[in-house]
Design a protein around this motif. Structure first.
Motif, PDB file in Angstrom:
ATOM      1  N   LEU A 118       0.820  -1.209   0.000  1.00 13.59           N
ATOM      2  CA  LEU A 118       0.000   0.000   0.000  1.00 13.59           C
ATOM      3  C   LEU A 118       0.857   1.263   0.000  1.00 13.59           C
ATOM      4  N   THR A 119       0.583   2.164  -0.932  1.00 12.21           N
ATOM      5  CA  THR A 119       1.258   3.458  -0.949  1.00 12.21           C
ATOM      6  C   THR A 119       0.310   4.523  -0.401  1.00 12.21           C
ATOM      7  N   VAL A 120       0.857   5.642   0.026  1.00 15.99           N
ATOM      8  CA  VAL A 120       0.018   6.745   0.497  1.00 15.99           C
ATOM      9  C   VAL A 120      -0.918   7.223  -0.615  1.00 15.99           C
ATOM     10  N   VAL A 173      -1.548  11.876   7.473  1.00 17.92           N
ATOM     11  CA  VAL A 173      -2.261  11.642   6.209  1.00 17.92           C
ATOM     12  C   VAL A 173      -3.760  11.531   6.475  1.00 17.92           C
ATOM     13  N   LEU A 174      -4.145  10.776   7.491  1.00 19.01           N
ATOM     14  CA  LEU A 174      -5.564  10.595   7.811  1.00 19.01           C
ATOM     15  C   LEU A 174      -6.208  11.910   8.235  1.00 19.01           C
ATOM     16  N   GLU A 196     -10.025  16.258   7.077  1.00 19.52           N
ATOM     17  CA  GLU A 196     -10.351  17.673   6.884  1.00 19.52           C
ATOM     18  C   GLU A 196     -10.838  17.918   5.454  1.00 19.52           C
ATOM     19  N   ARG A 197     -10.161  17.342   4.484  1.00 22.46           N
ATOM     20  CA  ARG A 197     -10.534  17.536   3.081  1.00 22.46           C
ATOM     21  C   ARG A 197     -11.926  16.993   2.792  1.00 22.46           C
ATOM     22  N   ILE A 244     -11.882  10.473  10.016  1.00 25.90           N
ATOM     23  CA  ILE A 244     -10.955   9.464   9.520  1.00 25.90           C
ATOM     24  C   ILE A 244      -9.778   9.482  10.480  1.00 25.90           C
ATOM     25  N   ARG A 245      -9.530   8.352  11.147  1.00 30.72           N
ATOM     26  CA  ARG A 245      -8.438   8.347  12.123  1.00 30.72           C
ATOM     27  C   ARG A 245      -8.005   6.931  12.454  1.00 30.72           C
TER      28      ARG A 245
END
Length: 128
Positions: free
Chosen positions: A69-71, A105-106, A111-112, A117-118
């Motif tokens: 998995l990549t970001v 990242v989460l 926010e976006r 998401i956490r």
């Protein structure tokens, strides 16, 4: 042992569980993806396994880290799924610095997308 495939539905511990997806997300250029399903529990919580299958679901247990998995894959999956809430799982291979990167990242995606998401804390219970 029971084998389930995409579309199979069964009961486990009083929950209705649907098998969703078919193949593991791309993980190695020399090997075709292996069979892999995710599980949708009571139509509410989706654990995609390593398949990154896209379905409409309120709660997503998103892989937070994996050798495959990549970001950008993680972000693309969250943006495509657009769940009401997502909790990172599958993070056992990362150290404290990796956890900080994942949480950053989460947080940015939460926010976006304007949603929760956490990464839950070990042992934490989350009411849905």
């Amino acid at each position: 042992m029971n084998v389930v495939r995409d579309g199979d539905v069964f009961s486990a511990a009083g929950f209705e569980v649907a098998a969703v997806g078919e193949k593991h997300h791309f993980s190695h250029p020399d090997a075709p993806p292996v069979d892999n399903v995710g599980f949708l529990v009571d139509g509410e919580v989706f654990h995609p396994g390593d398949a990154l299958t896209v379905i409409d679901v309120p709660t997503l247990l998103v892989p937070g880290q994996a050798p495959w998995l990549t970001v950008p894959d993680l972000i693309r999956y969250l943006r495509t799924m657009r769940p009401r809430r997502a909790y990172a799982v599958h993070d056992g291979l990362i150290n404290e610095w990796g956890v900080k990167v994942l949480e950053s990242v989460l947080d940015a995606e939460a926010e976006r997308l304007g949603t929760e998401i956490r990464l839950p804390k070990p042992g934490e219970s989350i009411p849905l």
